[in-house]
Design a protein around this motif. Structure first.
Motif, mmCIF file in Angstrom:
data_model
loop_
_atom_site.group_PDB
_atom_site.id
_atom_site.type_symbol
_atom_site.label_atom_id
_atom_site.label_comp_id
_atom_site.label_asym_id
_atom_site.label_seq_id
_atom_site.Cartn_x
_atom_site.Cartn_y
_atom_site.Cartn_z
ATOM 1 N N ARG A 235 1.067 -1.285 0.122
ATOM 2 C CA ARG A 235 -0.088 0.045 -0.158
ATOM 3 C C ARG A 235 0.938 1.219 0.072
ATOM 4 O O ARG A 235 0.637 2.257 -0.793
ATOM 5 N N GLN A 236 1.954 1.373 0.746
ATOM 6 C CA GLN A 236 2.650 2.401 1.065
ATOM 7 C C GLN A 236 3.709 2.450 -0.415
ATOM 8 O O GLN A 236 3.436 3.814 -0.655
ATOM 9 N N LYS A 237 3.982 1.650 -0.807
ATOM 10 C CA LYS A 237 4.899 1.723 -2.120
ATOM 11 C C LYS A 237 3.749 2.311 -3.440
ATOM 12 O O LYS A 237 4.053 3.019 -4.031
ATOM 13 N N LEU A 238 2.460 1.678 -3.325
ATOM 14 C CA LEU A 238 1.913 2.073 -4.610
ATOM 15 C C LEU A 238 1.300 3.765 -4.266
ATOM 16 O O LEU A 238 1.444 4.304 -5.192
ATOM 17 N N ALA A 239 1.082 3.876 -3.231
ATOM 18 C CA ALA A 239 0.516 5.308 -3.014
ATOM 19 C C ALA A 239 1.750 6.238 -2.924
ATOM 20 O O ALA A 239 1.335 7.112 -3.811
ATOM 21 N N ASP A 240 2.988 5.905 -2.642
ATOM 22 C CA ASP A 240 3.972 6.847 -3.111
ATOM 23 C C ASP A 240 4.354 6.880 -4.728
ATOM 24 O O ASP A 240 4.491 7.955 -5.012
ATOM 25 N N HIS A 241 4.091 5.838 -5.339
ATOM 26 C CA HIS A 241 4.281 5.703 -6.852
ATOM 27 C C HIS A 241 2.962 6.848 -7.454
ATOM 28 O O HIS A 241 3.598 7.637 -8.258
#
Ligand code: GDP
Ligand code: K
Ligand code: MG
Length: 281
Positions: A235-241
């Motif tokens: 979730r963190q990774k996708l949101a940052d992207h």
């Protein structure tokens, strides 16, 4: 079962309480939702052979956990699963009010739209093609004037029909653009086969809430350590992207997707007459 349950939802000041009063008259009860100081009003209305139990939910602008009222309204719908949600929409501010309706559609909950304040909308020169609006949204739409009790029988007829169908919840899957859609697909892959103790919800809906940063849903997922270990870093990774490529946070991108959909529906179903255009110029 002789009868069914209805939750009245809608933006603040859309006319929920007026409608609740028009429907239930003196047969009302007032209390609080368990554990919080948010007022709960409920009552009964007879409709033919049926007794309908009606709850007046707190006013909300969205179904994300941005306020106590939203958490209360959403938990009631997800956990109590009323047979029908009547979304009381202010027809004079239709685009803004449809934002909540679309979120009920994304949740997949059984919905009827009360196109309330239709008197105000007409006085302001808005011509709403009700059949077209209903067809485009795939939801029954009934014009009402809650103050004055107009359209209540038609509204209950529509609600009774939806209740009788007892359909599975069927979430509307909007596109929010390539990046968010792809992120959702990845979250759903990792969510497949899982369900939350909170209630049966579509994995994609949970994914949308996770990307929106909905703290209540993040907490619910966190209650399952196996799931949280998998989903939280993703979730963190996708949101940052998304934030980097869209130059907006995921919640903003998702909100734009909803308004894009609503704008398309509005342009096809609503005409603003000359009087309206003059008023706005
Ligand atoms: P709630 O915040 O959603 O519970 O909204 P209320 O029922 O308190 O209504 C807000 C205001 O709008 C009140 O002044 C009502 O009398 C008025 N109202 C409600 N429904 C209608 C309607 O259909 N037409 C008009 N003109 N006024 C309405
Ligand atoms: K009010
Ligand atoms: Mg009210």
């Amino acid at each position: 079962k002789r009868g069914f349950t209805v939750a009245l939802a809608g933006n603040p000041n859309s006319g929920k309480t007026s409608m609740f009063n028009a429907l239930t008259g003196a047969r009302q009860h007032v209390g609080n939702y368990p554990g919080v100081t948010v007022e709960k009003k409920w009552g009964q209305v007879r409709h033919g052979q049926q007794t309908i139990e009606v709850v007046d939910l707190p006013g909300t602008y969205s179904l994300t956990a941005y306020s106590l009222e939203e958490v209360v309204a959403r938990n009631f719908i997800i956990q109590q699963r009323p047979d029908v949600i009547i979304d009381v929409v202010d027809a004079a501010n239709l685009e803004r009010n449809l934002y909540l309706a679309v979120q009920f559609m994304e949740l997949g909950a059984p919905l009827v739209i009360a196109l309330n304040m239709i008197d105000v909308a007409e006085a302001r020169g808005l011509q709403i093609d009700v059949a077209k609006l209903s067809q485009l949204l795939g939801v029954p739409v009934v014009p009402t004037v809650a103050r004055g009790g107009k359209g209540m029988k038609e509204l209950l007829d529509a609600a009774a029909q939806v209740a009788a169908e007892r359909k599975e919840w069927k979430p509307l899957e909007l596109s929010y653009g390539h990046d968010v859609d792809q992120a959702l697909a990845k979250l759903v892959e990792n969510f497949s086969g899982q369900s939350l103790a909170w209630g049966p919800l579509s994995p994609r809906w949970v994914g949308v809430k996770l990307l929106e940063g909905d703290e209540e849903v993040i907490r619910q997922v966190g209650g399952d350590p196996g799931l949280a270990d998998k989903l939280e870093p993703l979730r963190q990774k996708l949101a940052d992207h998304i934030a980097k490529t869209a130059d907006d946070d995921p919640a903003g991108v998702i909100s734009d997707g909803r308004y894009g959909y609503i704008g398309g529906v509005y342009r096809q179903a609503v005409r603003e007459t000359r009087a309206r255009r003059l008023e706005l110029s």
